[in-house]
Motif scaffolding. Structure first.
Motif, short mmCIF file in Angstrom:
data_model
loop_
_atom_site.label_atom_id
_atom_site.label_comp_id
_atom_site.label_asym_id
_atom_site.label_seq_id
_atom_site.Cartn_x
_atom_site.Cartn_y
_atom_site.Cartn_z
N UNK A 35 36.31 50.50 40.50
CA UNK A 35 34.95 49.83 39.51
C UNK A 35 33.81 49.76 40.13
N UNK A 36 33.52 50.39 41.32
CA UNK A 36 32.39 49.77 42.39
C UNK A 36 32.33 48.56 42.23
N UNK A 37 32.49 48.38 42.81
CA UNK A 37 32.59 46.37 42.06
C UNK A 37 32.60 46.06 43.74
N UNK A 38 32.14 44.94 44.23
CA UNK A 38 32.09 44.46 45.60
C UNK A 38 33.87 43.47 45.95
N UNK A 39 34.55 44.21 46.97
CA UNK A 39 35.48 43.57 47.15
C UNK A 39 35.41 42.04 47.76
N UNK A 40 34.62 41.90 48.09
CA UNK A 40 34.00 40.40 48.33
C UNK A 40 34.28 39.74 46.81
N UNK A 41 33.12 39.30 46.23
CA UNK A 41 33.06 38.82 45.17
C UNK A 41 34.71 38.81 44.68
N UNK A 42 35.31 39.86 44.18
CA UNK A 42 36.83 40.23 43.90
C UNK A 42 37.75 39.04 44.57
#
Length: 139
Positions: A35-42
């Motif tokens: 999904x093109x998201x930050x793993x850290x944020x997830x």
């Protein structure tokens, strides 16, 4: 009420887990990459979802996350409330004059109805058939 990235990305996590329900654990790294998201944020978002019982963590080399219940039993409202808090279009609704208070309560109830009647299964299986953009204009 404005849904922040916490709510939006939380729904993304849960939808990805619903799509893979029954296939074993899914890593946050895969969800982030897909999904093109930050793993850290997830990683920050998964903790409250886990604490609420909406997801379960599986340890080990092939670990990851699975849904805490069936996709038909988890609603968008469940997820949004965990990550965003109570659903309310304005704060201090109790102090409003009766006419405005009634309006805010109607808006709140309408939003709750949509969120609480939309399951993860609905979201995971949604296909855009163009019906939502069904307006055709002829000149």
């Amino acid at each position: 009420m404005k849904i922040s990235t916490k709510g939006r990305y939380g729904l993304t996590i849960m939808m990805e887990l619903a799509k893979k329900n029954g296939e074993g654990p899914t890593s946050l790294k895969l969800i982030a990459q897909t999904n093109g998201l930050s793993e850290h944020y997830l990683e920050q978002l998964i903790a409250p979802l886990r604490n609420a019982g909406l997801v379960k963590s599986i340890r080990g080399a092939y670990g990851g996350y699975i849904l805490g219940d069936e996709p038909t039993k988890i609603t968008a409202g469940d997820i949004i409330r965990v990550l965003e808090g109570p659903i309310s279009p304005v704060e201090g609704i109790e102090d409003e004059e009766p006419a405005k208070k009634h309006l805010w309560m109607r808006i709140r109830d309408a939003v709750k109805e949509v969120l609480d009647s939309t399951t993860l299964e609905d979201l995971a299986n949604y296909t855009d058939d163009g019906a939502a953009d069904g307006y055709m204009f002829y000149i």
